[in-house]
Design a protein around this motif. Sequence first.
Motif, PDB file in Angstrom:
ATOM      1  N   LEU A   8       0.860  -1.176   0.000  1.00 32.18           N
ATOM      2  CA  LEU A   8       0.000   0.000   0.000  1.00 32.18           C
ATOM      3  C   LEU A   8       0.895   1.225   0.000  1.00 32.18           C
ATOM      4  O   LEU A   8       1.738   1.384   0.882  1.00 32.18           O
ATOM      5  CB  LEU A   8      -0.883  -0.012   1.254  1.00 32.18           C
ATOM      6  CG  LEU A   8      -1.833   1.140   1.461  1.00 32.18           C
ATOM      7  CD1 LEU A   8      -2.874   1.176   0.348  1.00 32.18           C
ATOM      8  CD2 LEU A   8      -2.530   0.997   2.807  1.00 32.18           C
ATOM      9  N   ALA A   9       0.752   2.069  -1.011  1.00 29.64           N
ATOM     10  CA  ALA A   9       1.546   3.293  -1.105  1.00 29.64           C
ATOM     11  C   ALA A   9       0.620   4.486  -0.924  1.00 29.64           C
ATOM     12  O   ALA A   9      -0.474   4.524  -1.490  1.00 29.64           O
ATOM     13  CB  ALA A   9       2.240   3.375  -2.456  1.00 29.64           C
ATOM     14  N   PHE A  10       1.036   5.447  -0.125  1.00 28.90           N
ATOM     15  CA  PHE A  10       0.286   6.679   0.075  1.00 28.90           C
ATOM     16  C   PHE A  10       1.003   7.782  -0.685  1.00 28.90           C
ATOM     17  O   PHE A  10       2.205   7.950  -0.555  1.00 28.90           O
ATOM     18  CB  PHE A  10       0.228   7.059   1.565  1.00 28.90           C
ATOM     19  CG  PHE A  10      -0.666   6.184   2.374  1.00 28.90           C
ATOM     20  CD1 PHE A  10      -2.000   6.510   2.555  1.00 28.90           C
ATOM     21  CD2 PHE A  10      -0.181   5.030   2.962  1.00 28.90           C
ATOM     22  CE1 PHE A  10      -2.832   5.705   3.299  1.00 28.90           C
ATOM     23  CE2 PHE A  10      -0.998   4.217   3.712  1.00 28.90           C
ATOM     24  CZ  PHE A  10      -2.327   4.545   3.885  1.00 28.90           C
ATOM     25  N   ILE A  11       0.253   8.533  -1.472  1.00 29.98           N
ATOM     26  CA  ILE A  11       0.799   9.682  -2.197  1.00 29.98           C
ATOM     27  C   ILE A  11       0.181  10.907  -1.549  1.00 29.98           C
ATOM     28  O   ILE A  11      -1.019  11.130  -1.632  1.00 29.98           O
ATOM     29  CB  ILE A  11       0.431   9.617  -3.696  1.00 29.98           C
ATOM     30  CG1 ILE A  11       0.909   8.299  -4.305  1.00 29.98           C
ATOM     31  CG2 ILE A  11       1.018  10.820  -4.435  1.00 29.98           C
ATOM     32  CD1 ILE A  11       0.318   8.011  -5.672  1.00 29.98           C
ATOM     33  N   GLU A  12       1.019  11.700  -0.906  1.00 34.73           N
ATOM     34  CA  GLU A  12       0.509  12.835  -0.146  1.00 34.73           C
ATOM     35  C   GLU A  12       0.713  14.131  -0.905  1.00 34.73           C
ATOM     36  O   GLU A  12       1.756  14.358  -1.513  1.00 34.73           O
ATOM     37  CB  GLU A  12       1.233  12.916   1.201  1.00 34.73           C
ATOM     38  CG  GLU A  12       0.761  14.054   2.054  1.00 34.73           C
ATOM     39  CD  GLU A  12       1.520  14.160   3.369  1.00 34.73           C
ATOM     40  OE1 GLU A  12       1.105  14.960   4.207  1.00 34.73           O
ATOM     41  OE2 GLU A  12       2.534  13.471   3.538  1.00 34.73           O
ATOM     42  N   ASN A  13      -0.286  14.971  -0.841  1.00 28.93           N
ATOM     43  CA  ASN A  13      -0.179  16.317  -1.372  1.00 28.93           C
ATOM     44  C   ASN A  13      -0.454  17.258  -0.203  1.00 28.93           C
ATOM     45  O   ASN A  13      -1.494  17.154   0.441  1.00 28.93           O
ATOM     46  CB  ASN A  13      -1.201  16.547  -2.483  1.00 28.93           C
ATOM     47  CG  ASN A  13      -1.080  17.943  -3.037  1.00 28.93           C
ATOM     48  OD1 ASN A  13      -0.072  18.287  -3.630  1.00 28.93           O
ATOM     49  ND2 ASN A  13      -2.096  18.752  -2.819  1.00 28.93           N
ATOM     50  N   VAL A  14       0.466  18.123   0.080  1.00 28.45           N
ATOM     51  CA  VAL A  14       0.324  18.987   1.243  1.00 28.45           C
ATOM     52  C   VAL A  14      -0.038  20.396   0.819  1.00 28.45           C
ATOM     53  O   VAL A  14       0.610  20.976  -0.030  1.00 28.45           O
ATOM     54  CB  VAL A  14       1.637  19.022   2.065  1.00 28.45           C
ATOM     55  CG1 VAL A  14       1.510  19.933   3.254  1.00 28.45           C
ATOM     56  CG2 VAL A  14       2.009  17.621   2.510  1.00 28.45           C
ATOM     57  N   GLY A  15      -1.100  20.922   1.392  1.00 31.37           N
ATOM     58  CA  GLY A  15      -1.390  22.334   1.279  1.00 31.37           C
ATOM     59  C   GLY A  15      -2.185  22.803   0.076  1.00 31.37           C
ATOM     60  O   GLY A  15      -2.471  23.980  -0.025  1.00 31.37           O
ATOM     61  N   ASN A  16      -2.547  21.936  -0.841  1.00 33.80           N
ATOM     62  CA  ASN A  16      -3.294  22.406  -1.995  1.00 33.80           C
ATOM     63  C   ASN A  16      -4.367  21.379  -2.325  1.00 33.80           C
ATOM     64  O   ASN A  16      -4.073  20.300  -2.813  1.00 33.80           O
ATOM     65  CB  ASN A  16      -2.348  22.592  -3.187  1.00 33.80           C
ATOM     66  CG  ASN A  16      -3.053  23.186  -4.380  1.00 33.80           C
ATOM     67  OD1 ASN A  16      -4.265  23.094  -4.509  1.00 33.80           O
ATOM     68  ND2 ASN A  16      -2.290  23.799  -5.263  1.00 33.80           N
ATOM     69  N   LEU A  17      -5.618  21.714  -2.064  1.00 34.73           N
ATOM     70  CA  LEU A  17      -6.713  20.786  -2.280  1.00 34.73           C
ATOM     71  C   LEU A  17      -7.181  20.725  -3.728  1.00 34.73           C
ATOM     72  O   LEU A  17      -8.080  19.988  -4.060  1.00 34.73           O
ATOM     73  CB  LEU A  17      -7.898  21.167  -1.377  1.00 34.73           C
ATOM     74  CG  LEU A  17      -7.683  20.949   0.102  1.00 34.73           C
ATOM     75  CD1 LEU A  17      -8.809  21.584   0.906  1.00 34.73           C
ATOM     76  CD2 LEU A  17      -7.588  19.471   0.423  1.00 34.73           C
ATOM     77  N   VAL A  18      -6.569  21.480  -4.617  1.00 35.52           N
ATOM     78  CA  VAL A  18      -6.990  21.504  -6.001  1.00 35.52           C
ATOM     79  C   VAL A  18      -6.117  20.572  -6.842  1.00 35.52           C
ATOM     80  O   VAL A  18      -6.599  19.760  -7.608  1.00 35.52           O
ATOM     81  CB  VAL A  18      -6.922  22.942  -6.572  1.00 35.52           C
ATOM     82  CG1 VAL A  18      -7.317  22.953  -8.030  1.00 35.52           C
ATOM     83  CG2 VAL A  18      -7.826  23.858  -5.760  1.00 35.52           C
ATOM     84  N   CYS A  19      -4.831  20.665  -6.687  1.00 34.50           N
ATOM     85  CA  CYS A  19      -3.864  19.977  -7.535  1.00 34.50           C
ATOM     86  C   CYS A  19      -4.095  18.469  -7.685  1.00 34.50           C
ATOM     87  O   CYS A  19      -4.159  17.983  -8.803  1.00 34.50           O
ATOM     88  CB  CYS A  19      -2.461  20.248  -7.009  1.00 34.50           C
ATOM     89  SG  CYS A  19      -1.172  19.485  -7.988  1.00 34.50           S
ATOM     90  N   PRO A  20      -4.208  17.673  -6.606  1.00 36.85           N
ATOM     91  CA  PRO A  20      -4.269  16.224  -6.801  1.00 36.85           C
ATOM     92  C   PRO A  20      -5.537  15.734  -7.491  1.00 36.85           C
ATOM     93  O   PRO A  20      -5.555  14.647  -8.038  1.00 36.85           O
ATOM     94  CB  PRO A  20      -4.177  15.672  -5.383  1.00 36.85           C
ATOM     95  CG  PRO A  20      -4.629  16.773  -4.506  1.00 36.85           C
ATOM     96  CD  PRO A  20      -4.262  18.049  -5.211  1.00 36.85           C
TER      97      PRO A  20
END
Length: 186
Positions: free
Chosen positions: A58-70
């Motif tokens: 299981l891999a988690f891809i995190e995006n911090v601080g921007n709710l639009v980009c991912p």
Amino acid sequence: DDVLFARHEMEKAGKVLPIIAKIERPAAVKNLESIAKVADAMMVARALAELDPPQGSLAFIENVGNLVCPAAFDLGEAHKVVILSVTEGEDKPLKYPDMFRAADLMLVSKVDLAPYVSFDIAKAVDFAHRVRPGLEVIEVSATTGAGFGRWLAWLERGLKAVASERGDDVAAPSAPAAAIAGSAKG
């Protein structure tokens, strides 16, 4: 060659969209550097190629601080999970609808702080459901452990579903995951 062909065809059509290269085949791994020069969003592909996780990981891809980009990119993930901290305010689903619309699950985190920051959990869930009807919601607290049993069960169901689609053997949860799920409240 595939990436260059795709980029050329888009340019001919007058469209320029991000190209996300999914590195799976041995030939692609060998040509990682040349692919990285012409493709977009290579961080995930490079990391997975370098880490070489075992089948069923299981891999988690995190995006911090921007709710639009991912929300705009398909990274090859099985699910998108949006984490809404109560310290951010319950209006985030309405301000950044793309991420909530793309999500399969919303984790409401730091729920033990809700009374101290005037966060209305029911209102946040209502706002999320306006954007994405039927969005599953799990409330979690790292302080008390509330909700983590449900979160781990959700992850395990997802792993089993992916393994089943691929025809892999579906193993029982690992001992640490089972121990955490058993000790968590919720």
